[in-house]
Design a protein around this motif. Structure first.
Motif, short mmCIF file in Angstrom:
data_model
loop_
_atom_site.label_atom_id
_atom_site.label_comp_id
_atom_site.label_asym_id
_atom_site.label_seq_id
_atom_site.Cartn_x
_atom_site.Cartn_y
_atom_site.Cartn_z
N GLU A 241 4.79 7.17 -6.86
CA GLU A 241 4.17 6.27 -5.90
C GLU A 241 3.35 7.08 -4.92
O GLU A 241 3.49 8.30 -4.82
N ARG A 242 2.50 6.40 -4.19
CA ARG A 242 1.62 7.06 -3.24
C ARG A 242 1.98 6.68 -1.81
O ARG A 242 2.42 5.57 -1.55
N VAL A 243 1.80 7.65 -0.92
CA VAL A 243 2.02 7.43 0.51
C VAL A 243 0.67 7.15 1.14
O VAL A 243 -0.22 7.99 1.12
N SER A 244 0.53 5.96 1.69
CA SER A 244 -0.74 5.53 2.28
C SER A 244 -0.89 6.05 3.70
O SER A 244 0.09 6.30 4.41
N GLU A 284 2.36 5.32 8.98
CA GLU A 284 2.38 4.33 7.91
C GLU A 284 3.71 4.37 7.15
O GLU A 284 4.27 3.33 6.80
N ALA A 285 4.22 5.57 6.91
CA ALA A 285 5.50 5.69 6.21
C ALA A 285 6.62 5.07 7.03
O ALA A 285 7.49 4.37 6.50
N ALA A 286 6.62 5.35 8.35
CA ALA A 286 7.65 4.78 9.23
C ALA A 286 7.59 3.27 9.24
O ALA A 286 8.62 2.58 9.27
N GLY A 287 6.37 2.73 9.21
CA GLY A 287 6.21 1.28 9.19
C GLY A 287 6.77 0.65 7.93
O GLY A 287 7.13 -0.53 7.93
N ARG A 288 6.86 1.43 6.88
CA ARG A 288 7.42 0.94 5.62
C ARG A 288 8.90 1.29 5.46
O ARG A 288 9.48 1.13 4.39
#
Length: 487
Positions: A241-244, A284-288
């Motif tokens: 998967e990709r980290v946006s 963005e990662a924290a938001g997910r």
């Protein structure tokens, strides 16, 4: 559990990790090193780690027992199971006509050191014994052969009594202990290298320990050992998967984002936006719901929080929610092994999915414990490999000194360590200073080979359309290409 496989924890978690769980039951270990490296404190940790139904014995041939007792109290290692036997040698003990061997105590007229040891062992039936220092036995013998016989006899006696033994040895050029190293099951070397204490285990009769040297520190709470990071762990099974970044145009440059389990360098001159751009991925990662850890080697946590607030990234809110952690690394505060131990804890205990190492130059300059055989780049290689195998997305900011002119990705020839390289660059255009962002390589996927203007405002990170009508951007002095217009 068999005697061969049973373990005796040393009472020092990091040392137990190096040894694979502790000493094997019934082993004898030699803790050696110059004065002031903590041999006595290591021994007290070992004795204090006795089980509730066990007894320990400290055989003291050096410092007065009152001194050792104060040391134990100071470090909260004064276990109720601890017993002392003070046998500091007297002047009479050095007389040639009063030497004796371990098992010839009955033949000596009057009290003897050996009979006292045998009586104490019979009385207390210790499960653990510390002899500090074992080298004092040299003064009770007339030659090396007799010394060797005495030590071997003493170790056999204690092993038959069911004790696991730790011996302290003052190692110095004028007092070699090579013979002791041959006789013991385990060797634990303590040393001081510049301003850093190190521990290594060059000998272990049993499963191989983790290779060192490793660093340690003696604090008011006792000894803390930080095992060196060895990335020889089984690769984790994690999804592709990709980290946006949360910025669509930036993700287009990266063909959807950064692949999980890769190392990305954000490279550029000072002020170009390396940290801010990398923090956008953390946001963005924290938001997910992905836990992220930032190791800041050049900025204080306060500065980083203030800047993130001004740029609408909001690290403070993420920290309050428990999705982000900032570790501020001040100059000289930590060793490299200590930082990698914190990193490993974040990954294995807190399940961190994104790690940002902010400031490779600070990483090199702020940490202690580097030597001629293992420098900052070697540590970064180990960190990168470990995090890849764990499926962690790693971000590293790296500064180049030239603002314009010859294009350079890194100053330290570390670009080969990166799976991906995102570079930021200044350019002068229309009488003003602008910034551009581009991708130099992505090892595991394709990427957009154009450059885009990037801005940092109170609304966040903004990335523009590809700059298709300019050439010479990487030199910092772009010009119009006759074949197209600038975008």
């Amino acid at each position: 559990m068999s005697v061969e496989s049973a373990r005796e924890p040393t009472g020092i978690d990091g040392l137990d990790a190096i040894l694979g769980g502790g000493l094997l039951t019934g082993q004898n270990a030699l803790v050696r090193g110059p004065p002031g490296v903590g041999k006595t404190v290591f021994g007290l940790h070992f004795l204090a780690a006795c089980g509730d139904d066990e007894t320990s014995l400290y055989i003291n041939l050096g410092e007065p027992t009152s001194y050792v007792e104060r040391t134990a109290e100071q470090f909260d290692l004064d276990s109720p199971s601890l017993r002392f036997l003070e046998l500091a040698p007297t002047a009479e003990a050095f007389a040639a006509d009063e030497t004796y061997s371990v098992f010839a105590a009955a033949e000596v007229d009057g009290p003897s050191l050996v009979s006292e040891i045998r009586d104490a062992v019979a009385e207390h039936e210790p499960d653990r014994v510390v002899i500090d220092p074992i080298t004092e036995f040299r003064y009770l013998t007339t030659d090396e052969r007799q010394f060797r016989s005495q030590i071997l006899g003493l170790l056999d006696f204690l092993r038959d009594a069911g004790a696991t033994v730790l011996m302290a040895s003052q190692s110095a050029p004028d007092e070699p202990d090579t013979d002791l190293r041959f006789m013991t099951d385990v060797i634990i070397d303590l040393d001081r290298r510049r301003d850093t204490l190190t521990v290594d285990v060059p000998k272990f009769r049993g499963p191989s320990p983790t290779r060192g040297p490793h660093t340690y520190e003696i604090t008011a709470a006792g000894v803390d050992v930080w095992p060196r990071l060895r990335p020889d762990v089984a690769e984790s099974d994690f999804p592709d998967e990709r980290v946006s970044s949360g910025v669509p145009e930036l993700d287009k440059l990266l063909c959807g984002g950064l692949e999980r389990g890769t190392v990305t360098f954000f490279s550029g001159p000072t002020g170009a936006g390396k940290t801010t751009t990398s923090m956008q991925f953390v946001k963005e990662a924290a938001g997910r719901g992905t836990h992220s850890v930032i190791f800041s080697f050049e900025e204080s946590e306060r500065t980083m929080l203030r800047r993130s607030k001004a740029l609408n990234i909001g690290l403070g809110e993420m920290i309050e929610r428990g999705n982000v952690e900032i570790v501020e690394v001040r100059p000289g505060e930590y060793t490299a092994d200590q930082v990698t131990s914190m990193l490993r804890s974040a990954v294995e205990e807190e399940d961190a999915g994104v790690v940002l190492l902010d400031g490779f130059q600070g990483f090199q300059q702020n940490l202690r414990g580097f030597d001629d055989h293992r420098g900052p780049v070697d540590y970064l290689v180990s960190i990168g490999r470990y995090l890849r195998e764990r499926g962690v997305t790693t971000l590293v900011t790296n500064e180049v000194h030239d603002i314009t002119g010859e294009f350079r990705v890194t100053e330290e020839s570390t670009s080969n360590l990166a799976d991906n390289i995102v570079f930021l660059r200044y350019l002068e255009y229309g009488g003003s200073m602008n910034k551009v962002v581009g991708v130099l390589k992505m090892r595991t996927s394709d990427f957009e080979d154009t450059l885009r203007r990037i801005e940092f405002t109170e609304y966040g990170v903004t990335v523009g359309e590809p700059l298709t009508g300019l050439t010479g951007i990487l030199t910092g002095t772009p010009r119009f290409d006759d074949r197209g217009d600038s975008s």
